[in-house]
Design an enzyme around this catalytic site. Sequence first.
Site, PDB file in Angstrom:
ATOM      1  N   ASP A 135      -8.349  32.563  49.599  1.00 22.20           N
ATOM      2  CA  ASP A 135      -7.209  32.771  50.505  1.00 22.20           C
ATOM      3  C   ASP A 135      -7.672  33.142  51.929  1.00 22.20           C
ATOM      4  OD1 ASP A 135      -4.963  34.154  51.859  1.00 22.20           O
ATOM      5  OD2 ASP A 135      -3.946  33.833  49.942  1.00 22.20           O
ATOM      6  N   HIS A 139      -6.210  39.817  45.091  1.00 21.64           N
ATOM      7  CA  HIS A 139      -5.271  40.271  46.130  1.00 21.64           C
ATOM      8  C   HIS A 139      -3.843  39.995  45.685  1.00 21.64           C
ATOM      9  CE1 HIS A 139      -4.199  36.255  47.868  1.00 21.64           C
ATOM     10  NE2 HIS A 139      -5.301  35.925  47.233  1.00 21.64           N
ATOM     11  N   CYS A 162     -11.061  35.732  46.319  1.00 23.73           N
ATOM     12  CA  CYS A 162     -10.223  34.535  46.408  1.00 23.73           C
ATOM     13  C   CYS A 162     -10.510  33.787  47.713  1.00 23.73           C
ATOM     14  CB  CYS A 162      -8.753  34.928  46.338  1.00 23.73           C
ATOM     15  SG  CYS A 162      -7.630  33.499  46.356  1.00 23.73           S
ATOM     16  N   CYS A 207      -1.222  36.436  45.636  1.00 22.93           N
ATOM     17  CA  CYS A 207      -2.215  35.379  45.418  1.00 22.93           C
ATOM     18  C   CYS A 207      -1.517  34.100  44.932  1.00 22.93           C
ATOM     19  CB  CYS A 207      -3.246  35.838  44.390  1.00 22.93           C
ATOM     20  SG  CYS A 207      -4.545  34.610  44.086  1.00 22.93           S
ATOM     21  N   ARG A 243      -6.316  34.705  54.194  1.00 16.71           N
ATOM     22  CA  ARG A 243      -5.926  36.028  54.706  1.00 16.71           C
ATOM     23  C   ARG A 243      -6.836  37.145  54.199  1.00 16.71           C
ATOM     24  NH1 ARG A 243      -0.093  35.532  52.179  1.00 16.71           N
ATOM     25  NH2 ARG A 243      -1.500  34.802  50.539  1.00 16.71           N
TER      26      ARG A 243
HETATM   27 ZN    ZN Z   1      -5.545  34.213  46.124  1.00 21.49          ZN
END
Ligand code: ZN
Length: 209
Positions: free
Chosen positions: A43, A97, A41, A100, A45
């Site tokens: 993302d 994750h 992803c 998400c 993090r």
């Molecule tokens: Zn995500």
Amino acid sequence: MDLSKIFENNEKWIQSKTQNDPAYFENLNKGQKPEVLYIGCSDSRVTAEDLMGMQPGELFVHRNVANVVNAIDLNAQSVINYAVTHLEVNHVVVCGHYSCGGVKAAMQAQDLGILNPWLRNIRDVYRSHKDELNAISDEDKRYDRLVELNVKEQAINVVKMAAVQRAMRKRGMQIHGWVFDIKSGKLIDLEIDFQKALSDIMEIYRLED
Ligand SMILES: [Zn+2]
């Protein structure tokens, strides 16, 4: 945020890499032979190399919203084909994750404009596993489970590709489904049996040479 900090960080990073190995970047420049293709992803993090302790040259990476592998996404298909056929990676990892945002958005009945067709990939995963998901009354647990099922379905989408089937058959390349738990930092192997998943779908998706 002062972006000049990034360039300062870069200078420090160069120093740390060349301190014990002055030829570090010279060697890096010679080429890449990564063992693993990571599909994850976008993302901020979920920092692929960092959380796995991987060094430059060790990981071929593709990231998008909610780690989706769609057959008409030329970007994802190109990355996978290049990694599997030309770089000859031995492992393909689809890593989702928990927490998400993309998966969460797909669980909500809301018009999100240009994101609609993208999130529809995840809504399709929900529809395929509707009975299992609707039986989970705790919304957080249902959300976590959809994250896991999305990993599985996207990894199966990888298996549907001719180049991937060829690499699995001819050189034993392996597919893996993992989830990163942001709350604990742990990387979890979902231990999905892709050989079984493969045999389940082969009647329809087998692509012979
Ligand atoms: Zn995500």
